[in-house]
Design an enzyme around this catalytic site. Structure first.
Site, PDB file in Angstrom:
ATOM      1  N   HIS A  27       0.506   5.762   9.026  1.00  0.00           N
ATOM      2  CA  HIS A  27       0.343   4.328   8.772  1.00  0.00           C
ATOM      3  C   HIS A  27       1.113   3.543   9.839  1.00  0.00           C
ATOM      4  CE1 HIS A  27       0.536   0.485   6.699  1.00  0.00           C
ATOM      5  NE2 HIS A  27      -0.259   0.944   5.748  1.00  0.00           N
ATOM      6  N   ARG A  55       6.124   1.209   0.019  1.00  0.00           N
ATOM      7  CA  ARG A  55       7.351   0.467   0.342  1.00  0.00           C
ATOM      8  C   ARG A  55       8.571   1.003  -0.403  1.00  0.00           C
ATOM      9  NH1 ARG A  55       4.496  -3.811   2.473  1.00  0.00           N
ATOM     10  NH2 ARG A  55       5.709  -5.405   3.525  1.00  0.00           N
ATOM     11  N   GLU A  83     -10.843  -3.330 -10.174  1.00  0.00           N
ATOM     12  CA  GLU A  83      -9.768  -2.339 -10.379  1.00  0.00           C
ATOM     13  C   GLU A  83      -8.609  -2.962 -11.167  1.00  0.00           C
ATOM     14  OE1 GLU A  83      -6.838  -0.399  -7.522  1.00  0.00           O
ATOM     15  OE2 GLU A  83      -8.480   1.020  -7.393  1.00  0.00           O
ATOM     16  N   GLU A 102       3.389  -3.755  -5.911  1.00  0.00           N
ATOM     17  CA  GLU A 102       2.028  -3.699  -6.461  1.00  0.00           C
ATOM     18  C   GLU A 102       1.970  -3.910  -7.974  1.00  0.00           C
ATOM     19  OE1 GLU A 102       3.297  -1.567  -4.281  1.00  0.00           O
ATOM     20  OE2 GLU A 102       1.997  -1.688  -2.520  1.00  0.00           O
ATOM     21  N   HIS A 151       2.807   5.745   2.707  1.00  0.00           N
ATOM     22  CA  HIS A 151       3.079   4.368   3.149  1.00  0.00           C
ATOM     23  C   HIS A 151       3.833   3.508   2.152  1.00  0.00           C
ATOM     24  CE1 HIS A 151       0.253   2.204   0.541  1.00  0.00           C
ATOM     25  NE2 HIS A 151      -0.551   3.231   0.674  1.00  0.00           N
ATOM     26  N   ASP A 206      -4.198  -4.505  -5.812  1.00  0.00           N
ATOM     27  CA  ASP A 206      -2.842  -4.914  -6.155  1.00  0.00           C
ATOM     28  C   ASP A 206      -2.002  -5.317  -4.949  1.00  0.00           C
ATOM     29  OD1 ASP A 206      -2.483  -2.498  -4.906  1.00  0.00           O
ATOM     30  OD2 ASP A 206      -2.119  -1.376  -6.748  1.00  0.00           O
TER      31      ASP A 206
END
Ligand code: UD1
Ligand code: UDP
Length: 368
Positions: A239, A208, A120, A134, A206, A98
């Site tokens: 990250h 957003r 997926e 995503e 991580h 994604d």
């Protein structure tokens, strides 16, 4: 039968981990010529995985820029992917997950009229803005895909609800379990002496949508948790996104029982998961892997597109709220019955044979 070029597009670390079993399975097929196309939306984190699984790029678009923003990333990807598909002349294209790479790969295939297989497929929270971007990438990729490789029955049901044809959906399991079962038995290479004699908590973060205040609140709660339980130690591979790295170092740095490291290679990271008492994460892949290793997971999100392990009672959503994180983690660290109820090895995401199912489907379609 003439060999068919199957392009496998890979942009970020988790895509490399989850596509590696598919690329390896394609290599064993006489009819297929796997062609690895890296967008390199990630750089060091991607290269680590490529080395581990002994995969070489046939083309590398080298897109990553420091602190890249979504519009520029998307614009660059579309143009560069279109040229790359022109060079490769694929019979089919596969991509996983994604990320912005995957959405752009699906769109570039649509423009070139090349069939696109989505590995997926069908994960959904139902909220287009969460996780961001995503969920949007997933919905858009599904609209454009020819083959939908759903990891679970509930992912299949999500696709059917959106009007995807039943005969284009294949429930395969998640290829992450193929990768995990390959690496876990030999996973080593991590120095955990800083945590000797203590219960290891492993964390990653991580997302957003957590940038800024939510992530800072969660980090503050984790520091308070480590202070509260002096028989614990935290390992946190940070990250490299500056929106994560800066608050992580500011809030969690300088503590004797907290170890901040660069991202770990996959093998030592799996070794750390095996050694962990508890895993705290907002990662998708870690939500799938840790339950298979029998590790309880607290997820720093309010929603998940991976409900199976939550339903099985081995993953719990705690969001980024300080009180909730402290309450739930403290309970697991002080109540052995509650801990044991979550520390059961369950693997709702696959049996380690997903990649073979993906390749068998492509084979029967492109050779007929
Ligand atoms: C990306 C994906 C996210 C996925 C995650 C897996 C998008 C928009 N986001 O998030 O869906 O869950 O990867 O980790 O597709 N950076 C480096 N080196 C690296 C990788 C990243 O320095 O090897 C830094 C760079 O400053 C880069 C930034 O991280 O600009 C952000 O990378 P990006 O791929 O845009 O987003 P992620 O947060 O990594
Ligand atoms: N991982 C790793 N090293 C680390 C942290 C994670 O190899 O330091 C692996 C982890 O086992 C999982 C994948 O990276 O397979 C998850 O990647 P990430 O959290 O970046 O992305 P997501 O799964 O959320 O898209």
């Amino acid at each position: 039968m003439k060999q068919q070029t199957i392009v496998c597009v890979v942009g970020t670390r988790p895509e490399a981990i989850k596509m590696a079993p598919v690329i390896r399975a394609l290599r064993n097929e006489t009819w297929a010529r796997p062609y690895v196309l890296l967008t390199a939306q990630h750089r060091e984190m991607l290269d680590q995985v490529m080395r581990l699984f002994d995969i070489r790029a046939d083309d590398d678009l080298d897109i990553m820029r420091p602190n890249q923003q979504l519009p520029a990333l998307t614009a660059q990807l579309i143009t560069a992917l279109d040229s790359a598909l022109g060079r490769a002349e694929p019979r089919a294209v596969l991509a996983q997950g994604d990320t912005t790479t995957v959405f752009c790969a699906a769109l570039a295939c649509f423009y070139r009229r090349v069939p696109f297989g989505h590995v997926e497929a069908g994960l959904r929270t139902g909220d287009l803005h969460y996780p961001f971007p995503e969920e949007g990438n997933r919905v858009l990729a599904s609209r454009l895909a020819r083959w939908h490789f759903a990891p679970t029955e509930s992912a299949r049901a999500n696709l059917l609800r959106e009007g995807i044809a039943d005969n284009e959906i294949y429930v395969t399991g998640n290829t992450v379990i193929d990768a995990l079962l390959d690496v876990a038995p030999r996973a080593r290479g991590i120095d955990l002496s800083f945590a000797k004699g203590r219960r290891l908590i492993l964390m990653t973060a991580h997302r957003r949508e957590n940038f800024g205040a939510p992530m800072e609140e969660a980090f503050g709660a984790i520091r308070a948790l480590i202070d509260r339980f002096d028989d614990t130690a935290l390992l946190y591979p940070v990250h490299p996104n500056p929106n994560v790295k800066q608050p992580a170092e500011r809030i969690l740095g300088g503590h004797p029982r907290i170890r901040l490291t660069a991202p770990l290679e996959y093998e030592p990271f799996v070794a750390a998961m095996k050694a962990a008492y508890l895993v705290i994460t907002d990662s998708g892949g870690v939500q799938e892997e840790a339950p298979a290793l029998g590790k309880p997971v607290l997820v720093l999100r309010n929603e998940t597109e991976r409900p199976e392990a939550v339903d099985a009672g081995v993953v719990k959503l705690v969001g980024t709220d300080r009180v909730r994180i402290l309450d739930e983690a403290s309970r697991l660290l002080s109540d052995l019955t509650a801990y044991r109820a979550m520390a059961r090895g369950v693997s709702p995401y696959g049996d380690g044979k997903a990649a073979g199912r993906v390749v068998a489907t492509i084979r029967s379609d492109v050779s007929s």
